[in-house]
Design a protein around this motif. Sequence first.
Motif, PDB file in Angstrom:
ATOM      1  N   GLY A 152      17.880  -0.824  -9.061  1.00  0.00           N
ATOM      2  CA  GLY A 152      17.559  -0.719  -7.640  1.00  0.00           C
ATOM      3  C   GLY A 152      16.591   0.403  -7.336  1.00  0.00           C
ATOM      4  N   VAL A 153      16.707   1.508  -8.051  1.00  0.00           N
ATOM      5  CA  VAL A 153      15.783   2.619  -7.807  1.00  0.00           C
ATOM      6  C   VAL A 153      14.362   2.231  -8.191  1.00  0.00           C
ATOM      7  CG1 VAL A 153      17.502   4.456  -7.980  1.00  0.00           C
ATOM      8  CG2 VAL A 153      16.388   3.618 -10.057  1.00  0.00           C
ATOM      9  N   LEU A 154      14.211   1.382  -9.208  1.00  0.00           N
ATOM     10  CA  LEU A 154      12.872   0.931  -9.586  1.00  0.00           C
ATOM     11  C   LEU A 154      12.277   0.042  -8.499  1.00  0.00           C
ATOM     12  CD1 LEU A 154      13.358   0.074 -13.381  1.00  0.00           C
ATOM     13  CD2 LEU A 154      12.544   2.206 -12.349  1.00  0.00           C
ATOM     14  N   VAL A 155      13.128  -0.761  -7.871  1.00  0.00           N
ATOM     15  CA  VAL A 155      12.652  -1.607  -6.772  1.00  0.00           C
ATOM     16  C   VAL A 155      12.159  -0.734  -5.626  1.00  0.00           C
ATOM     17  CG1 VAL A 155      13.338  -3.319  -5.058  1.00  0.00           C
ATOM     18  CG2 VAL A 155      14.175  -3.502  -7.411  1.00  0.00           C
ATOM     19  N   TYR A 156      12.941   0.279  -5.282  1.00  0.00           N
ATOM     20  CA  TYR A 156      12.539   1.150  -4.173  1.00  0.00           C
ATOM     21  C   TYR A 156      11.237   1.878  -4.493  1.00  0.00           C
ATOM     22  CZ  TYR A 156      12.710   4.672  -0.518  1.00  0.00           C
ATOM     23  OH  TYR A 156      12.394   5.465   0.555  1.00  0.00           O
ATOM     24  N   ILE A 157      11.140   2.442  -5.681  1.00  0.00           N
ATOM     25  CA  ILE A 157       9.941   3.198  -6.056  1.00  0.00           C
ATOM     26  C   ILE A 157       8.708   2.298  -6.085  1.00  0.00           C
ATOM     27  CG2 ILE A 157       8.859   4.524  -7.917  1.00  0.00           C
ATOM     28  CD1 ILE A 157      11.706   5.419  -8.710  1.00  0.00           C
ATOM     29  N   ALA A 158       8.908   1.039  -6.482  1.00  0.00           N
ATOM     30  CA  ALA A 158       7.762   0.136  -6.625  1.00  0.00           C
ATOM     31  C   ALA A 158       7.136  -0.234  -5.291  1.00  0.00           C
ATOM     32  CB  ALA A 158       8.197  -1.130  -7.365  1.00  0.00           C
ATOM     33  N   VAL A 159       7.924  -0.225  -4.213  1.00  0.00           N
ATOM     34  CA  VAL A 159       7.382  -0.596  -2.907  1.00  0.00           C
ATOM     35  C   VAL A 159       6.420   0.504  -2.446  1.00  0.00           C
ATOM     36  CG1 VAL A 159       7.950  -1.128  -0.513  1.00  0.00           C
ATOM     37  CG2 VAL A 159       9.462  -1.884  -2.351  1.00  0.00           C
ATOM     38  N   PRO A 160       5.132   0.219  -2.269  1.00  0.00           N
ATOM     39  CA  PRO A 160       4.156   1.261  -1.939  1.00  0.00           C
ATOM     40  C   PRO A 160       4.514   2.151  -0.750  1.00  0.00           C
ATOM     41  CG  PRO A 160       3.008  -0.728  -2.583  1.00  0.00           C
ATOM     42  CD  PRO A 160       4.464  -1.085  -2.521  1.00  0.00           C
ATOM     43  N   PRO A 161       5.064   1.619   0.367  1.00  0.00           N
ATOM     44  CA  PRO A 161       5.410   2.529   1.465  1.00  0.00           C
ATOM     45  C   PRO A 161       6.422   3.605   1.072  1.00  0.00           C
ATOM     46  CG  PRO A 161       5.403   0.260   2.242  1.00  0.00           C
ATOM     47  CD  PRO A 161       5.246   0.209   0.762  1.00  0.00           C
ATOM     48  N   ALA A 162       7.294   3.309   0.102  1.00  0.00           N
ATOM     49  CA  ALA A 162       8.268   4.313  -0.330  1.00  0.00           C
ATOM     50  C   ALA A 162       7.568   5.523  -0.912  1.00  0.00           C
ATOM     51  CB  ALA A 162       9.233   3.707  -1.356  1.00  0.00           C
ATOM     52  N   ARG A 163       6.481   5.296  -1.632  1.00  0.00           N
ATOM     53  CA  ARG A 163       5.723   6.416  -2.193  1.00  0.00           C
ATOM     54  C   ARG A 163       4.797   7.036  -1.154  1.00  0.00           C
ATOM     55  NH1 ARG A 163       2.788   3.332  -6.204  1.00  0.00           N
ATOM     56  NH2 ARG A 163       3.847   1.486  -5.400  1.00  0.00           N
ATOM     57  N   ASP A 164       4.304   6.215  -0.223  1.00  0.00           N
ATOM     58  CA  ASP A 164       3.446   6.752   0.841  1.00  0.00           C
ATOM     59  C   ASP A 164       4.203   7.749   1.705  1.00  0.00           C
ATOM     60  OD1 ASP A 164       1.302   5.281   0.012  1.00  0.00           O
ATOM     61  OD2 ASP A 164       1.446   3.760   1.579  1.00  0.00           O
ATOM     62  N   PHE A 165       5.422   7.387   2.097  1.00  0.00           N
ATOM     63  CA  PHE A 165       6.166   8.224   3.032  1.00  0.00           C
ATOM     64  C   PHE A 165       7.080   9.220   2.350  1.00  0.00           C
ATOM     65  CE2 PHE A 165       4.915   4.546   5.585  1.00  0.00           C
ATOM     66  CZ  PHE A 165       4.301   5.218   6.629  1.00  0.00           C
ATOM     67  N   ALA A 166       6.977   9.304   1.036  1.00  0.00           N
ATOM     68  CA  ALA A 166       7.710  10.359   0.332  1.00  0.00           C
ATOM     69  C   ALA A 166       7.147  11.730   0.681  1.00  0.00           C
ATOM     70  CB  ALA A 166       7.648  10.120  -1.180  1.00  0.00           C
ATOM     71  N   THR A 167       5.835  11.812   0.907  1.00  0.00           N
ATOM     72  CA  THR A 167       5.210  13.108   1.200  1.00  0.00           C
ATOM     73  C   THR A 167       4.365  13.042   2.463  1.00  0.00           C
ATOM     74  OG1 THR A 167       3.246  12.602  -0.132  1.00  0.00           O
ATOM     75  CG2 THR A 167       5.082  13.654  -1.265  1.00  0.00           C
ATOM     76  N   SER A 168       4.772  12.279   3.440  1.00  0.00           N
ATOM     77  CA  SER A 168       3.959  12.089   4.633  1.00  0.00           C
ATOM     78  C   SER A 168       4.120  13.202   5.650  1.00  0.00           C
ATOM     79  CB  SER A 168       4.323  10.764   5.296  1.00  0.00           C
ATOM     80  OG  SER A 168       5.669  10.804   5.737  1.00  0.00           O
ATOM     81  N   LEU A 299       6.903  -9.905  -2.163  1.00  0.00           N
ATOM     82  CA  LEU A 299       7.969 -10.824  -2.581  1.00  0.00           C
ATOM     83  C   LEU A 299       9.258 -10.034  -2.822  1.00  0.00           C
ATOM     84  CD1 LEU A 299       6.009 -13.102  -5.090  1.00  0.00           C
ATOM     85  CD2 LEU A 299       6.441 -13.509  -2.665  1.00  0.00           C
ATOM     86  N   LEU A 300       9.588  -9.189  -1.863  1.00  0.00           N
ATOM     87  CA  LEU A 300      10.703  -8.268  -2.030  1.00  0.00           C
ATOM     88  C   LEU A 300      12.037  -8.981  -2.184  1.00  0.00           C
ATOM     89  CD1 LEU A 300      11.371  -5.283  -2.177  1.00  0.00           C
ATOM     90  CD2 LEU A 300      11.460  -5.218   0.311  1.00  0.00           C
ATOM     91  N   TRP A 301      12.111 -10.209  -1.701  1.00  0.00           N
ATOM     92  CA  TRP A 301      13.359 -10.965  -1.824  1.00  0.00           C
ATOM     93  C   TRP A 301      13.683 -11.280  -3.279  1.00  0.00           C
ATOM     94  CZ3 TRP A 301      12.695 -15.548  -4.320  1.00  0.00           C
ATOM     95  CH2 TRP A 301      11.399 -16.076  -4.348  1.00  0.00           C
ATOM     96  N   LEU A 302      12.672 -11.315  -4.149  1.00  0.00           N
ATOM     97  CA  LEU A 302      12.884 -11.723  -5.538  1.00  0.00           C
ATOM     98  C   LEU A 302      13.742 -10.716  -6.309  1.00  0.00           C
ATOM     99  CD1 LEU A 302      12.199 -13.924  -7.585  1.00  0.00           C
ATOM    100  CD2 LEU A 302      10.136 -12.658  -8.170  1.00  0.00           C
ATOM    101  N   PRO A 303      13.387  -9.424  -6.361  1.00  0.00           N
ATOM    102  CA  PRO A 303      14.259  -8.485  -7.087  1.00  0.00           C
ATOM    103  C   PRO A 303      15.613  -8.318  -6.410  1.00  0.00           C
ATOM    104  CG  PRO A 303      12.589  -7.274  -5.879  1.00  0.00           C
ATOM    105  CD  PRO A 303      12.212  -8.732  -5.809  1.00  0.00           C
ATOM    106  N   VAL A 304      15.640  -8.438  -5.080  1.00  0.00           N
ATOM    107  CA  VAL A 304      16.924  -8.353  -4.386  1.00  0.00           C
ATOM    108  C   VAL A 304      17.829  -9.491  -4.844  1.00  0.00           C
ATOM    109  CG1 VAL A 304      18.049  -8.500  -2.131  1.00  0.00           C
ATOM    110  CG2 VAL A 304      15.980  -7.125  -2.404  1.00  0.00           C
TER     111      VAL A 304
END
Length: 654
Positions: A152-168, A299-304
């Motif tokens: 699950g952590v890999l799914v979260y990290i892979a989503v670009p907004p998660a990395r964008d807003f990590a240091t926003s 296609l976020l539904w796929l890993p979920v």
Amino acid sequence: MLSTSSDVVDGVDDSVAGRPSTDLPARSGRLATGVFACGVVIAALLMFWGAWERRWIADDGLIVLRTVRNLMAGNGPVFNSGERVEANTSTIWTYLVYAAGELSGIRLEYVVLTIALVLSTGAIVLAMFAAARMYRWRLRNATGTVLLLPAGVLVYIAVPPARDFATSGLETCLVICWIALLWLLLVRWATPDPKHEGLPGTTQILVTAFIAGLGPLVRPELAILAAGALAMLFLAQGLTWRVRVAMVAVAGLVPLTYQVWRMGYYGLPYPNTAVSKDAGGAKWSQGFEYLGNLVSPYLLWLPVLFLAVVAAVVLWTTRAPAGGSAVPTDAGRDLRAWVVRGQRALRTPTTVVFFALGAGLLLMLYSMRVGGDFMHGRVLLPPLFCLLLPVAVVPLRVPDRSAIGNNKNTRMACGMAILWIGTVIWAFFASNTTGMPEGAVVGRSGIVDERAFYVLNTGHSHPILASDYLDYPRMRAMVEAIENTPDGGLLLSTASYDVWDVVPPPLPIPPGGAGHTVYFLNLGMTSMNVGLDVRVVDQMGLAYPLAAHTERLEDGRIGHDKILYPDWVIADTGMVDVHPWMPAYLDEDWVAMAHVALTCPETQELLASSSAELTWPLFKRNLRNAFEYSGYRIERVPKYEIQRCGLEMPVPRG
């Protein structure tokens, strides 16, 4: 230990081979520990590296730093000196940055960047440790070797907004770190040490309650998680009423104290941002658009789906160890027996998992109800993180060598391995996917790839410092306009990027000038590139109560659906309100009507709640009327506001 021994490996008996029979479980345990440790390190490095590669501070992130600057200057937690406006949604984020800035003495932008990297990476680690503890506890009697793999952590990290807003510069990093910490504490509470089957200590319960109680101060909607967690703790079996009372006191001490202070100091029951964006309103159609804007491109539904199948298999093939969930045989079917059963069921990993999933769904529904946000994916990141917590890592049960073959356990292990590999492959491709349709920076629905927008418009790959935003259109011209008008005035943006209209103050000019007011939508870059003596207000009302309390535009862009006419600002600031000193596109009659509209007694009382000198009588009045003030609205057209208040229309100027 998540492994079991077999005295025969590859047909060779351990005792015959001269090895102690404990070698195999020891090796299996070391393998499981090593795999999990490597997974934690890899996931943490991926989060840190991904956040660093996309490091930046958004314009909205700079808004926080303006408040921090005022705190450091002794002006209090305000955006403009002399105006008590809570322009930041996260209280703890503001004070965390303030404390780190005071202690370190380094530039605030670098303080924010450092804290954000630490909290974002820490959230991933905490989530993995919590999920690992849950699976270790559930599978402590499992046979074979159980490998805990990051998922699950890999799914979260892979989503670009998660990395964008990590240091926003926004509070997203703090939000997910708080969620992960609360998740870890609840898992620890629900999975007692097998050697100590008793109830958790009072200290552990009180610490968990204290952390949960901070939720609304991390971000107001996190009260959903806080309330659920506290209810679980309070209702669980085995606590004395003394501990329950202490738990409530510990959980409520900080947030309730701050709430009383907030209502008396600011005159509102929640941050001004909630008033500005009408957080209680409903825009479901835009909310569904916002959800699709995040889910569809990746296609976020796929890993979920993959991870949901893995979790279902684990639940189906294992049974939670008996931990006192049974009802005494002599209890019968009376109400007390069912209450006892329910109380015992609260303190189980299954309940904690349903809590995380339920909290994620409720957060997602709330975000959708208010229409989401104008920033791609931002407000759906915490719900996504909650939903992925139970599968932050997933267990892969590897049979002993002697048991590998055409059997159920082997087929199940292969199937789960395939699902995990599929998740990893998806993460690789999703991490390099552009979220906005056809590579657009701003979509048709008004949703924007915020980082790409500011990278494009500033010309900086990593806009971090406030000075980087001087290259944003109009910013350098604003600074020059202030320098060229020492008498002061009101700055209004124009269609030209290089020109600002400056409405002068009336004569006589006081010594040192009458001061400047900048009226512009982008509060962060504007306020951080001028001195604290320059007043900065916006059409939307994030830092301007007059605009915040206007009616919401039904068809306005989400997050920007309040626009106050500049005529109001000329009347409010007392600048010269006649031509030719006033821009030609403004109407003298409208400004005259705004002057009259501002005399509405209810409006005057509202504005006094945040701008009048804070005395004890005013504090008590604010405290008493905070909810009433939060719901007060004015008409943005001065003529209609005069009619609403029953005032006399001014004589037309012609």
